[in-house]
Design a protein around this motif. Structure first.
Motif, PDB file in Angstrom:
ATOM      1  N   GLU A  32       0.836  -1.203   0.000  1.00  0.00           N
ATOM      2  CA  GLU A  32       0.000   0.000   0.000  1.00  0.00           C
ATOM      3  C   GLU A  32       0.867   1.246   0.000  1.00  0.00           C
ATOM      4  OE1 GLU A  32      -2.949   0.364   2.994  1.00  0.00           O
ATOM      5  OE2 GLU A  32      -4.128  -1.358   2.306  1.00  0.00           O
ATOM      6  N   GLY A  33       0.617   2.104  -0.982  1.00  0.00           N
ATOM      7  CA  GLY A  33       1.294   3.399  -1.043  1.00  0.00           C
ATOM      8  C   GLY A  33       2.793   3.311  -1.187  1.00  0.00           C
ATOM      9  N   LEU A  34       3.280   2.246  -1.831  1.00  0.00           N
ATOM     10  CA  LEU A  34       4.726   2.040  -1.955  1.00  0.00           C
ATOM     11  C   LEU A  34       5.332   3.098  -2.873  1.00  0.00           C
ATOM     12  CD1 LEU A  34       6.092  -0.317  -0.480  1.00  0.00           C
ATOM     13  CD2 LEU A  34       6.351  -1.450  -2.692  1.00  0.00           C
ATOM     14  N   GLY A  35       6.459   3.674  -2.445  1.00  0.00           N
ATOM     15  CA  GLY A  35       7.102   4.706  -3.250  1.00  0.00           C
ATOM     16  C   GLY A  35       8.616   4.692  -3.106  1.00  0.00           C
ATOM     17  N   ARG A  36       9.289   5.023  -4.200  1.00  0.00           N
ATOM     18  CA  ARG A  36      10.751   5.161  -4.222  1.00  0.00           C
ATOM     19  C   ARG A  36      11.066   6.344  -5.126  1.00  0.00           C
ATOM     20  NH1 ARG A  36      14.320   0.650  -7.144  1.00  0.00           N
ATOM     21  NH2 ARG A  36      16.243   1.830  -7.484  1.00  0.00           N
ATOM     22  N   GLN A  37      11.641   7.367  -4.535  1.00  0.00           N
ATOM     23  CA  GLN A  37      11.809   8.639  -5.231  1.00  0.00           C
ATOM     24  C   GLN A  37      12.536   8.463  -6.562  1.00  0.00           C
ATOM     25  OE1 GLN A  37      13.613  11.650  -2.823  1.00  0.00           O
ATOM     26  NE2 GLN A  37      13.158  13.300  -4.250  1.00  0.00           N
ATOM     27  N   GLY A  38      11.929   9.009  -7.616  1.00  0.00           N
ATOM     28  CA  GLY A  38      12.506   8.955  -8.951  1.00  0.00           C
ATOM     29  C   GLY A  38      12.151   7.715  -9.745  1.00  0.00           C
ATOM     30  N   PHE A  39      11.448   6.761  -9.117  1.00  0.00           N
ATOM     31  CA  PHE A  39      11.151   5.505  -9.802  1.00  0.00           C
ATOM     32  C   PHE A  39       9.654   5.166  -9.819  1.00  0.00           C
ATOM     33  CE2 PHE A  39      15.578   5.185  -8.571  1.00  0.00           C
ATOM     34  CZ  PHE A  39      16.175   4.680  -9.710  1.00  0.00           C
ATOM     35  N   PHE A  40       8.993   5.203  -8.660  1.00  0.00           N
ATOM     36  CA  PHE A  40       7.561   4.904  -8.598  1.00  0.00           C
ATOM     37  C   PHE A  40       6.964   5.533  -7.352  1.00  0.00           C
ATOM     38  CE2 PHE A  40       9.873   1.358  -6.684  1.00  0.00           C
ATOM     39  CZ  PHE A  40       9.255   1.227  -5.446  1.00  0.00           C
ATOM     40  N   LYS A  41       5.631   5.674  -7.371  1.00  0.00           N
ATOM     41  CA  LYS A  41       4.954   6.342  -6.267  1.00  0.00           C
ATOM     42  C   LYS A  41       3.534   5.803  -6.110  1.00  0.00           C
ATOM     43  CE  LYS A  41       3.848  10.962  -4.454  1.00  0.00           C
ATOM     44  NZ  LYS A  41       4.568  10.733  -3.168  1.00  0.00           N
ATOM     45  N   ASP A  42       3.107   5.676  -4.844  1.00  0.00           N
ATOM     46  CA  ASP A  42       1.729   5.306  -4.502  1.00  0.00           C
ATOM     47  C   ASP A  42       1.282   4.027  -5.202  1.00  0.00           C
ATOM     48  OD1 ASP A  42      -0.617   5.653  -3.107  1.00  0.00           O
ATOM     49  OD2 ASP A  42      -1.566   6.829  -4.687  1.00  0.00           O
ATOM     50  N   VAL A  43       2.124   2.987  -5.129  1.00  0.00           N
ATOM     51  CA  VAL A  43       1.803   1.696  -5.747  1.00  0.00           C
ATOM     52  C   VAL A  43       1.102   0.815  -4.716  1.00  0.00           C
ATOM     53  CG1 VAL A  43       2.751  -0.428  -6.726  1.00  0.00           C
ATOM     54  CG2 VAL A  43       3.692   1.797  -7.399  1.00  0.00           C
ATOM     55  N   SER A  44      -0.093   0.361  -5.056  1.00  0.00           N
ATOM     56  CA  SER A  44      -0.878  -0.491  -4.154  1.00  0.00           C
ATOM     57  C   SER A  44      -1.504  -1.642  -4.943  1.00  0.00           C
ATOM     58  CB  SER A  44      -1.998   0.317  -3.470  1.00  0.00           C
ATOM     59  OG  SER A  44      -1.477   1.394  -2.716  1.00  0.00           O
TER      60      SER A  44
END
Length: 376
Positions: free
Chosen positions: A136-148
């Motif tokens: 839920e809400g997985l994010g890594r700056q510059g690569f992906f954001k708000d992945v659920s």
């Protein structure tokens, strides 16, 4: 380079070029010595569809200029687009050569694998169980954001999208290869934090990387050493390794997965691409896994090996594993998965029940033309 349509600076270091650009340099090298015959060995295996189209253009240009080309490939798209004649080799033996117009796709597949493949995507009747994994809400700056998304027992969840959408980066972060900046992960109803791949393995999460040669196998090692490496402590007693148990375990898994090798002493480098993939799957099965992440599991393998890999995936799902399959091939996604997560530019664009969607819908979501979300 100009003749081949290259736009990059010839002073650029090779390491800074993409795979497609490096191949253009290789072709330019051949042309610089006035080559009359050019052999291209699996040139499209690591290319995107757009890069493959550019290579097709260059290949056709060389053909029109009088250069003879031997184009080694397992991809039907390459054969259908470029070939004048086709030669099939199987198990290091010459099978035959035919004019392109005499070979349709079915006949070519039969020549390649030695039998008729009636079902590329084996149908499974599996009752999907309870949720076993969620992000839920997985994010890594510059690569992906708000992945659920979530994954259920016995389910094959496809993660698809255009190249650069962030699919592999999400999987690497789940597995602890790269850190996340935000978001939460649950396994079996409990929140977990994974900081290293060894922790993911201990928790029951396995990962088959896209780059099997660089990340999945130690090519100079024997098969049994590769297979038992992730759980070596299981085979260690009082600081000694039980090599007999290693070999027995590898032999059993190889037989189960139908790995084609003369013995467990074979080096991984000597196997075909499909059998290398099976050895990586065997590595995952040595541990007590609950979730398997398979990143482009059929990339670079022939049509027979693809079917075998799909059968293995179906068998694993039937035994209760939750499987996340990353794939760029929309046909594979539709043929194998139960649900599909479509990513675009590092975000989840849509989630579909696969049986209720089609290739056009998936592509529209990947291109960002719809925000419809189904089956979440």
């Amino acid at each position: 380079l100009e003749q081949l349509g290259a736009t990059f600076d010839p002073r650029t270091r090779m390491g800074a070029l993409s795979v497609a650009q490096q191949q253009i340099v290789e072709i330019a090298k051949a042309l610089s010595v006035n080559a009359k015959v050019i052999i291209m060995d699996e040139p499209t295996a690591a290319l995107t569809n757009r890069e493959s189209e550019e290579l097709y253009r260059i290949t056709e240009q060389l053909r029109d200029d009088g250069v003879a080309i031997i184009f080694i490939s397992h991809r039907m798209e390459d054969y259908e687009r470029l070939a004048d004649r086709v030669t099939v080799l199987r198990d290091a033996k010459y099978i035959g050569t035919w004019p392109k117009e005499e070979m349709d796709r079915d006949r070519l597949v039969m020549a390649m694998v030695g039998r008729e493949i009636t079902q590329m995507f084996p149908k499974r009747k599996i009752e999907i169980g309870e949720e076993i994994f969620r992000v839920e809400g997985l994010g890594r700056q510059g690569f992906f954001k708000d992945v659920s998304f979530s994954l259920r027992k016995g389910e094959i969840l496809a993660l698809t999208g255009l190249v650069g959408a962030g699919r592999t980066e999400v999987c690497e972060s789940i597995y602890g290869i790269a850190p996340v900046d935000e978001g939460k992960i649950w396994l079996g109803g409990e929140e977990i934090v994974i900081k290293h791949p060894s922790e993911a393995l201990e928790m029951g999460i396995g990962y088959l990387p896209e780059d099997r040669l660089g990340q999945g196998l130690i090519l100079d090692w024997e098969l049994y050493k590769n297979v038992t490496l992730p759980v070596l402590e299981k085979f260690s007693h009082r600081k000694f390794i039980d090599t007999h148990a290693e070999r027995e375990t590898t032999s059993d898994l190889s037989e189960r997965l139908e790995v084609r090798a003369s013995s467990v002493y074979d080096r991984a480098a000597t196997l075909s691409g499909g059998n290398q993939q099976k050895i990586i799957v065997a590595k995952l099965l040595t541990g007590d896994m609950k979730v398997l992440i398979l990143d482009e599991p059929t990339k670079g393998v022939d049509v027979g090996a693809k079917t075998a890999i799909f059968e293995i995936m179906g068998d694993l799902a039937e035994r209760g594993y939750g499987i996340i399959m990353v794939s760029s091939e929309m046909v594979e996604v539709l043929g194998v998965s139960d649900r599909t997560v479509v990513m675009k530019e590092g975000r989840v664009a849509a989630i579909f029940e696969t049986a209720a969607t089609d290739q056009e819908q998936l592509l529209r979501a990947a291109l960002g033309r719809t925000q419809e979300e189904e089956g979440a």
